[in-house]
Design a protein around this motif. Structure first.
Motif, PDB file in Angstrom:
ATOM      1  N   VAL A  29      15.213  13.132  -0.427  1.00 30.65           N
ATOM      2  CA  VAL A  29      15.019  11.725  -0.785  1.00 30.65           C
ATOM      3  C   VAL A  29      16.063  11.289  -1.806  1.00 30.65           C
ATOM      4  CG1 VAL A  29      13.425  10.070  -1.828  1.00 30.65           C
ATOM      5  CG2 VAL A  29      12.570  11.791  -0.236  1.00 30.65           C
ATOM      6  N   LEU A  30      16.353  12.142  -2.783  1.00 29.99           N
ATOM      7  CA  LEU A  30      17.343  11.798  -3.807  1.00 29.99           C
ATOM      8  C   LEU A  30      18.736  11.662  -3.189  1.00 29.99           C
ATOM      9  CD1 LEU A  30      16.055  14.166  -6.612  1.00 29.99           C
ATOM     10  CD2 LEU A  30      15.934  11.675  -6.608  1.00 29.99           C
ATOM     11  N   ALA A  31      19.060  12.539  -2.271  1.00 29.25           N
ATOM     12  CA  ALA A  31      20.363  12.434  -1.594  1.00 29.25           C
ATOM     13  C   ALA A  31      20.458  11.147  -0.783  1.00 29.25           C
ATOM     14  CB  ALA A  31      20.585  13.653  -0.705  1.00 29.25           C
ATOM     15  N   GLU A  32      19.364  10.779  -0.136  1.00 31.08           N
ATOM     16  CA  GLU A  32      19.326   9.535   0.634  1.00 31.08           C
ATOM     17  C   GLU A  32      19.525   8.328  -0.273  1.00 31.08           C
ATOM     18  OE1 GLU A  32      16.005   6.980   3.172  1.00 31.08           O
ATOM     19  OE2 GLU A  32      15.809   9.168   3.030  1.00 31.08           O
ATOM     20  N   CYS A  57      12.360   6.795  -2.797  1.00 34.45           N
ATOM     21  CA  CYS A  57      13.788   6.531  -2.622  1.00 34.45           C
ATOM     22  C   CYS A  57      14.199   5.303  -3.422  1.00 34.45           C
ATOM     23  CB  CYS A  57      14.085   6.335  -1.137  1.00 34.45           C
ATOM     24  SG  CYS A  57      15.833   6.122  -0.753  1.00 34.45           S
ATOM     25  N   GLN A  58      13.359   4.312  -3.432  1.00 37.47           N
ATOM     26  CA  GLN A  58      13.644   3.085  -4.182  1.00 37.47           C
ATOM     27  C   GLN A  58      13.694   3.357  -5.681  1.00 37.47           C
ATOM     28  OE1 GLN A  58      10.804   0.121  -3.177  1.00 37.47           O
ATOM     29  NE2 GLN A  58      12.167  -1.560  -3.681  1.00 37.47           N
ATOM     30  N   LEU A  59      12.773   4.198  -6.173  1.00 35.98           N
ATOM     31  CA  LEU A  59      12.789   4.563  -7.598  1.00 35.98           C
ATOM     32  C   LEU A  59      14.114   5.214  -7.965  1.00 35.98           C
ATOM     33  CD1 LEU A  59       9.912   6.188  -9.615  1.00 35.98           C
ATOM     34  CD2 LEU A  59      12.184   7.210  -9.673  1.00 35.98           C
ATOM     35  N   ALA A  60      14.544   6.167  -7.120  1.00 33.50           N
ATOM     36  CA  ALA A  60      15.799   6.860  -7.410  1.00 33.50           C
ATOM     37  C   ALA A  60      16.989   5.906  -7.341  1.00 33.50           C
ATOM     38  CB  ALA A  60      15.984   8.017  -6.422  1.00 33.50           C
ATOM     39  N   GLN A  64       0.839  -1.180   0.000  1.00 35.89           N
ATOM     40  CA  GLN A  64       0.000   0.000   0.000  1.00 35.89           C
ATOM     41  C   GLN A  64       0.888   1.249   0.000  1.00 35.89           C
ATOM     42  OE1 GLN A  64      -3.340  -0.047  -0.196  1.00 35.89           O
ATOM     43  NE2 GLN A  64      -3.169  -2.280  -0.376  1.00 35.89           N
ATOM     44  N   TYR A  65       0.500   2.238  -0.796  1.00 39.54           N
ATOM     45  CA  TYR A  65       1.281   3.476  -0.910  1.00 39.54           C
ATOM     46  C   TYR A  65       0.654   4.540  -0.018  1.00 39.54           C
ATOM     47  CZ  TYR A  65       4.044   1.751  -4.841  1.00 39.54           C
ATOM     48  OH  TYR A  65       4.927   1.053  -5.621  1.00 39.54           O
ATOM     49  N   THR A  66       1.494   5.155   0.815  1.00 45.28           N
ATOM     50  CA  THR A  66       1.037   6.227   1.700  1.00 45.28           C
ATOM     51  C   THR A  66       1.725   7.522   1.274  1.00 45.28           C
ATOM     52  OG1 THR A  66       0.778   4.669   3.521  1.00 45.28           O
ATOM     53  CG2 THR A  66       0.850   7.023   4.075  1.00 45.28           C
ATOM     54  N   ALA A  85       4.356  11.926  -1.981  1.00 42.09           N
ATOM     55  CA  ALA A  85       4.854  10.620  -2.395  1.00 42.09           C
ATOM     56  C   ALA A  85       5.057   9.739  -1.176  1.00 42.09           C
ATOM     57  CB  ALA A  85       6.163  10.766  -3.164  1.00 42.09           C
ATOM     58  N   ASP A  86       5.131   8.430  -1.446  1.00 43.28           N
ATOM     59  CA  ASP A  86       5.549   7.480  -0.427  1.00 43.28           C
ATOM     60  C   ASP A  86       7.073   7.542  -0.360  1.00 43.28           C
ATOM     61  OD1 ASP A  86       6.502   4.892   0.684  1.00 43.28           O
ATOM     62  OD2 ASP A  86       4.358   4.451   0.774  1.00 43.28           O
ATOM     63  N   ARG A  87       7.627   8.000   0.759  1.00 45.13           N
ATOM     64  CA  ARG A  87       9.050   8.315   0.839  1.00 45.13           C
ATOM     65  C   ARG A  87       9.922   7.104   0.491  1.00 45.13           C
ATOM     66  NH1 ARG A  87      11.953  12.369   3.419  1.00 45.13           N
ATOM     67  NH2 ARG A  87      14.167  11.831   3.767  1.00 45.13           N
ATOM     68  N   SER A  88       9.615   5.948   1.080  1.00 43.83           N
ATOM     69  CA  SER A  88      10.468   4.781   0.833  1.00 43.83           C
ATOM     70  C   SER A  88      10.390   4.327  -0.616  1.00 43.83           C
ATOM     71  CB  SER A  88      10.077   3.649   1.772  1.00 43.83           C
ATOM     72  OG  SER A  88       8.751   3.219   1.516  1.00 43.83           O
TER      73      SER A  88
END
Length: 515
Positions: free
Chosen positions: A381-384, A412-415, A370-372, A406-409
């Motif tokens: 997020v990109l730096a992470e 981050c996974q996309l990036a 599920q996307y939150t 966006a869903d932060r995790s």
């Protein structure tokens, strides 16, 4: 045209002779009926303009007490178009009030001196009102039939349920005798559903139904009972008129609805127009049920595909991780004992294989997650994501100032997947990330992707190109989960560019909520 009005007089056993004679002498055709029990048969035998009933007539159980009120009740329920005049031999205000509450047309106390003249005046007024009452009664019956049909359309789920429920409610009304749905095979209509729920029956007058189905237009026809004969299994037994309604929606025919009646004075222009709309609604409901079934079937198939994909990913993960970890451990031991550059290459390959297994599992898991969405800083997020992977000598320039929903995790996974894709394309890759009007883009100057330009986000794409297809497939699933659109193409100076669009900003969502 009748030469004079026809009156049914429900008389008491010992009275009313003088009143009946007076009405006949006044030019009315009067038929006498003894009690409530004989009334229904008489209504079928005579074209009645008005019913006159004494207050004290025989009830169905034989009692003589207030049978006239029972007559009014029966007529209101089954023949509301026929006006009723109540004649009472006693002056009783309670009886009058009860009669008017049951929609009696007129009340005449029989004890007054001019009772017969009053009765004649009430009968004349009732006869004059008969056409208007008949129109009102027909409209009431039509409205009730349409209401019942619409209720059936709302509660029915499948095509068979729709046809069965619609024909049942139409056959159950007082206005129609029978209803069915048919599909026409050549010149032979085949019954799909029958409203009366009888057993197998035959259609002895198929031509109107076939014509309605082939020409896709409404047909009204009389039924020749001589052709039906004494065939008790014939659909048209006791029916003299049929209305055939084609069930067509958006160019697709779903057969014909046939509605039968035992009277010839039915299915006028107004009723035909009503059933045109009813036929359209039935066809629309059937079409919607087919669409629903197709969507359900497609959803089921997609769920099966996802399940197969998850099972495949689990099998691959289970079968590859253990031997891969064993190989990685042995290489580490050999690398410590032997100073050889080849071991570094083997270790990089093992690490790459581990990343590919992780990506494959991630693709399989996206459908379960599920996307939150929450406000997140795109640059943070990109730096992470950049710090989470081994970038070697590659560099990144993050030129993002916005906040997105966006869903932060997942973001981050996309990036991470794009950064891994980029750093796999060269030794020192330069990566750029920046905001756009409705999202952001990511670019790198590494080696372009191999393979066909169509379907770059499919798993099959880049299967021989160091797993690029897996990275892109993960990116696609994450974007879909957010409702974003993505495209892959050439950026500035031949760089590979991934555009992510349709990304919401917190302020934009707040504005829409305010509006």
């Amino acid at each position: 045209m009748k030469p004079q009005p026809t009156v049914l007089f429900v008389r008491s056993a010992s009275q009313d002779r003088a009143a009946i004679s007076f009405l006949r002498d006044s030019g009315l055709t009067v038929h006498e009926v003894e009690g409530v029990r004989d009334l229904e048969c008489a209504l079928g035998d005579y074209d009645t303009d008005c019913v006159v009933t004494n207050c004290e007539v025989a009830n169905p159980d034989g009692t003589q007490y207030l049978g006239g009120l029972t007559v009014i009740e029966r007529l209101q329920r089954n023949h509301s178009e026929v006006p009723v005049v109540l004649l009472a031999e006693v002056t009783n205000g309670d009886i009058a009030r009860e009669a008017y509450s049951r929609d009696v047309f007129g009340y005449v106390p029989g004890t007054v001196d001019d009772a017969h003249q009053r009765l004649l005046a009430q009968v004349d007024a009732a006869v004059a009102s008969s056409p208007a009452r008949q129109r009102a009664s027909k409209r009431k019956q039509l409205n009730e039939a349409v209401r019942l049909v619409n209720q059936a359309l709302v509660r029915s789920q499948s095509r068979m349920d729709i046809e069965r429920d619609v024909t049942a409610v139409l056959a159950g009304t007082s206005r129609y005798t029978e209803a069915c749905t048919v599909t026409c095979q050549g010149d032979r209509p085949v019954i799909r559903t029958l409203g009366s729920q009888r057993g197998r029956v035959t259609i002895t007058a198929p031509e109107p139904l076939v014509r309605a189905g082939s020409a896709e237009r409404l047909v009204v026809a009389d039924i020749d009972q001589a052709a039906v004969g004494d065939r008790t299994d014939a659909l048209e037994t006791d029916c003299v008129r049929v209305l055939a309604v084609p069930l067509v929606y958006d160019g697709t025919s779903y057969g014909v609805l046939a509605v039968y009646a035992d009277r010839i004075d039915i299915f006028d222009t107004e009723e035909q127009d009503t059933f045109r709309e009813v036929g359209h609604n039935i066809a629309l409901a059937i079409d919607a049920s087919h669409t629903k079934d197709a969507l359900q079937q497609r959803t089921t198939e997609l769920e099966r595909q996802k399940e197969r994909l998850r099972e495949l990913a689990q099998i691959i993960s289970h079968e590859l991780r253990n031997p891969l970890q064993a190989a990685m451990g042995r290489v580490e031991l050999l690398a410590e004992a032997t100073d050889a550059e080849e071991f570094d290459a083997i270790q990089r390959s093992h690490t790459r294989m581990s990343f590919l297994i992780d990506d494959l599992m991630e693709i399989a898991r996206q459908g379960e997650r599920q996307y939150t969405a929450e406000p997140v800083s795109l640059s943070d997020v990109l730096a992470e994501a950049w710090n989470a992977i081994d970038t070697g000598t590659s560099t990144v320039e993050i030129d993002c100032t916005g906040t997105v929903l966006a869903d932060r995790s997942r973001l981050c996974q996309l990036a991470e997947n794009f950064f891994r894709l980029a750093t796999d394309r060269g030794e020192s890759v330069r990566i750029t990330v920046a905001d756009t009007a409705d999202g952001f883009f990511l670019e790198h100057d590494g080696r372009p992707l191999d393979g066909d330009s169509q379907g770059p986000f499919e798993l099959s794409y880049g299967s021989t190109d160091e797993g690029a297809g897996l990275h892109l497939a993960v990116i696609r699933e994450i974007a879909r989960g957010h409702g974003w659109d993505i495209s892959l193409g050439d950026g500035s100076s031949g760089r590979v560019r991934l555009d992510v669009i349709g990304v919401e900003q917190p302020s934009a969502k707040a504005d829409r909520t305010s509006d």
